[in-house]
Design a protein around this motif. Structure first.
Motif, PDB file in Angstrom:
ATOM      1  N   ALA A   1      18.002  97.814   7.659  1.00 17.50           N
ATOM      2  CA  ALA A   1      17.873  97.375   6.262  1.00 17.50           C
ATOM      3  C   ALA A   1      18.981  96.386   5.936  1.00 17.50           C
ATOM      4  O   ALA A   1      20.093  96.483   6.465  1.00 17.50           O
ATOM      5  N   ALA A   2      18.655  95.414   5.087  1.00 12.22           N
ATOM      6  CA  ALA A   2      19.668  94.431   4.679  1.00 12.22           C
ATOM      7  C   ALA A   2      20.767  95.146   3.898  1.00 12.22           C
ATOM      8  O   ALA A   2      20.492  96.105   3.180  1.00 12.22           O
ATOM      9  N   PRO A   3      22.005  94.687   4.071  1.00 13.13           N
ATOM     10  CA  PRO A   3      23.084  95.334   3.307  1.00 13.13           C
ATOM     11  C   PRO A   3      22.907  95.096   1.804  1.00 13.13           C
ATOM     12  O   PRO A   3      22.277  94.123   1.386  1.00 13.13           O
ATOM     13  N   LEU A   4      23.439  96.020   1.023  1.00 16.49           N
ATOM     14  CA  LEU A   4      23.377  95.892  -0.431  1.00 16.49           C
ATOM     15  C   LEU A   4      24.526  95.018  -0.904  1.00 16.49           C
ATOM     16  O   LEU A   4      25.670  95.198  -0.488  1.00 16.49           O
ATOM     17  N   ARG A   5      24.190  94.067  -1.769  1.00 13.50           N
ATOM     18  CA  ARG A   5      25.214  93.208  -2.366  1.00 13.50           C
ATOM     19  C   ARG A   5      25.559  93.812  -3.719  1.00 13.50           C
ATOM     20  O   ARG A   5      24.679  94.013  -4.561  1.00 13.50           O
ATOM     21  N   LEU A   6      26.832  94.128  -3.940  1.00 11.91           N
ATOM     22  CA  LEU A   6      27.265  94.818  -5.155  1.00 11.91           C
ATOM     23  C   LEU A   6      28.360  94.041  -5.864  1.00 11.91           C
ATOM     24  O   LEU A   6      29.173  93.373  -5.214  1.00 11.91           O
TER      25      LEU A   6
END
Length: 141
Positions: free
Chosen positions: A4-9
């Protein structure tokens, strides 16, 4: 399947706003430690970031053991809660504890003094010099 693509926070920590990315399978604890490291890199002159927890935009604290993907979505805002910002026990709770403490303290003094009076009234030698006990009760009051 593909990872899964990393989450951008969006991170907010001690007046600094920056973007971070993390795998959804990371724990909130791992994200918190990464934020502390990234803060140190972005603000080298600032004292280290001592976070107690992370909270979301709704002001909910995020427990360390949870997986990031279960509590945050890409683009979410995350706020560092510093150890020194932690609210102490509510004043009302403290008042309640103190009131109970005073009640039991007074109850103990009343029980002690009635026991002393009974002992003084009773014939026979006193087990404890009653003068000393009165001094003790006076000190506790």
């Amino acid at each position: 399947g593909p990872a899964a693509a990393p989450l951008r926070l969006h991170v907010h920590a001690q007046g600094l706003a920056f973007v971070t990315c993390c795998a959804g399978s990371s724990t909130v604890f791992e994200l918190r430690r990464a934020i502390e490291r990234q803060f140190a890199g972005l603000a080298p002159g600032a004292p280290p970031l001592a976070t107690h927890a992370l909270r979301d935009a709704s002001d909910y604290l995020l427990p360390d053991c949870l997986f990031v993907q279960d509590v945050l979505a890409a683009g979410d805002h995350v706020f560092a809660v510093l150890e020194k910002e932690l609210k102490p026990a509510a004043e009302a709770d403290l008042e309640h504890v103190l009131a109970r403490w005073r009640y039991f303290g007074n109850y103990t003094l009343l029980a002690l003094s009635s026991a002393i009076k009974r002992q003084i009234a009773a014939p026979g030698p006193l087990a404890l010099g009653h003068g000393a006990v009165h001094v003790l009760v006076g000190m506790l009051a």
